[in-house]
Write a protein that holds these residues in place. Sequence first.
Motif: not given
Length: 68
Positions: A1-2, A6-7, A12-17, A55-57
């Motif tokens: 499980m993540e 990490r999620s 955050v990284i994806w959204n900066v991109i 992601e949490r779901v």
Amino acid sequence: METRRRSVLKAVIWNVIGLVTMGIVGLIATGSLALGGKLALVNTVLGLTMYVIYERVWAGIRWGRAHG
């Protein structure tokens, strides 16, 4: 499980991109750095929030996971 940490970091990284990409698209579409930036910022905040929830779901759904 993540882990939750990490999620969130992935989101955050994806959204900066996404912020940079949408800022450029917004600038091209509107011709205004200020308006393009505002559109990109709103998109990033909404996208980040929805991505973390998504992601949490999925982290709590056991279907499709290999156990063992």
